[in-house]
Design a protein around this motif. Structure first.
Motif, short mmCIF file in Angstrom:
data_model
loop_
_atom_site.label_atom_id
_atom_site.label_comp_id
_atom_site.label_asym_id
_atom_site.label_seq_id
_atom_site.Cartn_x
_atom_site.Cartn_y
_atom_site.Cartn_z
N LEU A 200 0.84 -1.20 0.00
CA LEU A 200 0.00 0.00 0.00
C LEU A 200 0.87 1.25 0.00
N GLU A 201 0.42 2.26 -0.73
CA GLU A 201 1.10 3.56 -0.77
C GLU A 201 0.06 4.65 -0.60
N TRP A 202 0.20 5.45 0.45
CA TRP A 202 -0.69 6.59 0.65
C TRP A 202 -0.44 7.62 -0.44
N VAL A 203 -1.55 8.20 -0.96
CA VAL A 203 -1.46 9.15 -2.06
C VAL A 203 -1.84 10.57 -1.64
N SER A 204 -3.01 10.71 -1.03
CA SER A 204 -3.50 12.05 -0.74
C SER A 204 -4.57 12.00 0.34
N LEU A 205 -4.78 13.14 1.03
CA LEU A 205 -5.77 13.23 2.08
C LEU A 205 -6.40 14.62 2.06
N ILE A 206 -7.69 14.68 2.37
CA ILE A 206 -8.38 15.95 2.52
C ILE A 206 -9.11 15.95 3.86
N TYR A 207 -8.93 17.02 4.63
CA TYR A 207 -9.60 17.15 5.91
C TYR A 207 -10.96 17.80 5.73
N SER A 208 -11.78 17.69 6.75
CA SER A 208 -13.12 18.27 6.67
C SER A 208 -13.05 19.77 6.44
N GLY A 209 -12.03 20.42 6.96
CA GLY A 209 -11.89 21.85 6.78
C GLY A 209 -11.35 22.25 5.42
N GLY A 210 -10.94 21.26 4.63
CA GLY A 210 -10.48 21.51 3.27
C GLY A 210 -8.99 21.42 3.05
#
Lengths: 119, 107
Positions: free
Chosen positions: A45-55
């Motif tokens: 597995l390789e993490w790519v991207s993340l978005i928080y609730s605040g943007g």
């Protein structure tokens, strides 16, 4: 029941673009953090991207400047816009929801969508 | 980038046996470590987060321990559905990183 369904994968030539979608049900995508994680064929597995609730958004160095994570609250859908694709981007792409009461841990995950970058 | 090294790469055990999986970080991740299970053809699922907290619905035979750089996932008595690949993940530093995985196979 919380459910995530990815779509948009396929075969694309090097240098091309693709937009992945992750349709969510059972919760609202804007209420929590969400991520994209990929898995090359036969690899880990390789993490790519993340978005928080605040943007706020974060990216792996390998995709920074080429990929963009976003969401459409009205459609309750998470996206990953992928530009300037390379053969090494070939993978199954999973979207995953952040857990309640945790930080940057992910569950559940969608079933994944396969992206193949090849000429 | 924090590198997570999992060992062994493959663990061959029989149902009912105890499994001990290791995850070592290249620098301290404090208690910010999780474990995931991936069965063949399926998406990963979260087992353990913050070192030792079981995720919702995870059986008590799964337990996690450790701190700093050395962590362990223990499966007290293997059930047939536990034969799978296990990954550790850290959230101490960006980028988030996963270990290379340990495959638990039937002996």
């Amino acid at each position: 029941e919380v459910q995530l369904v990815e779509s948009g994968g396929g075969l694309v030539q090097p240098g091309g673009s693709l937009r992945l979608s992750c349709a969510a049900s059972g919760f609202t995508v804007s209420s929590t953090y969400m991520s994209w994680v990929r898995q090359a064929p036969g690899k880990g597995l390789e993490w790519v991207s993340l978005i928080y609730s605040g943007g706020a958004t974060y990216y792996a160095d390998s995709v920074k400047g080429r990929f963009t994570i976003s969401r459409d609250n009205s459609k309750n859908t998470l996206y990953l816009q992928m530009n300037s694709l390379r053969p090494e981007d070939t993978a199954v792409y999973y979207c995953a929801r952040g857990i309640v009461g945790g930080n940057n841990w992910f569950d559940p995950w969608g079933q994944g969508t396969l992206v193949t970058v090849s000429s | 980038e924090i590198v997570l090294t999992q060992s062994p790469a493959t663990l061959s055990l029989s149902p009912g046996e105890r499994a001990t999986l290791s995850c070592r970080a290249s620098q301290s991740v404090s208690s910010y470590l999780a474990w995931y299970q991936q069965r063949p053809g399926q998406a990963p699922r979260l087992l353990i987060y913050d070192v030792s907290n079981r995720a919702t619905g995870i059986p008590a035979r799964f337990s996690g321990s450790g701190s700093g750089t050395d962590f362990t996932l223990t499966i007290s008595s293997l059930e047939p559905e536990d034969f799978a690949v296990y990954y550790c993940q850290q959230r101490s530093n960006w980028p988030l990183t996963f270990g290379g995985g340990t495959k638990v196979e039937i002996k």
